[in-house]
Design an enzyme around this catalytic site. Structure first.
Site, PDB file in Angstrom:
ATOM      1  N   LEU A  67      -5.938   1.100  11.623  1.00 45.59           N
ATOM      2  CA  LEU A  67      -6.681   1.580  10.453  1.00 45.59           C
ATOM      3  C   LEU A  67      -6.515   0.667   9.247  1.00 45.59           C
ATOM      4  O   LEU A  67      -6.580   1.116   8.111  1.00 45.59           O
ATOM      5  CB  LEU A  67      -6.206   3.004  10.103  1.00 45.59           C
ATOM      6  N   CYS A  68      -6.339  -0.601   9.488  1.00 45.69           N
ATOM      7  CA  CYS A  68      -6.072  -1.589   8.440  1.00 45.69           C
ATOM      8  C   CYS A  68      -7.348  -2.382   8.137  1.00 45.69           C
ATOM      9  O   CYS A  68      -8.231  -2.513   8.986  1.00 45.69           O
ATOM     10  CB  CYS A  68      -4.957  -2.519   8.941  1.00 45.69           C
ATOM     11  N   ALA A  69      -7.422  -2.929   6.952  1.00 43.19           N
ATOM     12  CA  ALA A  69      -8.561  -3.792   6.600  1.00 43.19           C
ATOM     13  C   ALA A  69      -8.613  -5.037   7.490  1.00 43.19           C
ATOM     14  O   ALA A  69      -9.672  -5.639   7.646  1.00 43.19           O
ATOM     15  CB  ALA A  69      -8.465  -4.202   5.132  1.00 43.19           C
TER      16      ALA A  69
END
Length: 192
Positions: A67-69
């Site tokens: 769920l990271c950029a």
């Protein structure tokens, strides 16, 4: 009096020389501890993985999060693995929730990575990569080099003997020249 002073000076100079030699060994790495490549990681596919099982091959170890950029780097990690796997490169993804950006379970991570990114590279279960609970590889990495992941998708390139070639922050794309040139160099050293 002069003999006593000369003796003290001799002992002091001897201690200084020993101190300099120890400092030299630490700086050059000769007295530093080795990376822990034998403590198993649990594989997200079942069983265990050890870095030592890839002796003679370069390994790019990457702490990841779903769920990271930077999660789209999964696509480039897989492309890097596809490009170099026949030459011997291993890309090991180490999902971690240390930065609060991982899915809730190993099953969700596995499904997400397979369905969205088509990953087939080696991958561990959700594993801590920093702090007191970090996996022993990451603890030894910190002690050996001072490197601790500061965010998701930090990369550590190991040569065929498990030595750290370089570390890369999240912003460096897996397919960047900065990484691929290092991989090419390591592979050339191993083949020749």
């Amino acid at each position: 009096m002069h003999i006593k002073a000369a003796k003290k000076l001799f002992i002091l100079s001897k201690r200084i020389c020993v101190g300099i030699m120890v400092a030299f060994l630490v700086v050059t790495g000769s007295a530093s501890m080795a990376l822990d490549r034998d403590t198993p990681f649990e594989s997200i596919y079942g069983g265990t993985l050890t870095l030592s099982q890839w002796e003679g091959q370069p390994v790019l170890v990457v702490n990841t999060a779903s769920l990271c950029a930077f999660t789209d780097q999964y696509r480039d990690l897989q492309a890097l693995y596809d490009r170099y796997r026949d030459a011997g490169l291993v890309v090991l993804a180490v999902p971690s929730d240390d930065f609060n950006q991982e899915l809730a379970s190993n099953a969700e991570v596995k499904e997400f990575c397979e369905l969205i990114y088509g990953l087939d590279m080696p991958m561990t279960i959700i594993t801590s990569v920093k702090g007191r609970d970090a996996h022993p590889f990451y603890q030894s990495l910190r002690k050996e080099t001072g490197f601790t992941p500061r965010w998701n998708f930090n990369k550590v390139l190991l040569d065929g003997e498990g030595n750290v070639v370089d570390t890369f922050p999240s912003q460096i794309n897996p397919l960047s020249d900065e990484i691929t040139m290092q991989i090419d160099r390591v592979l050339a050293d191993l083949s020749g």
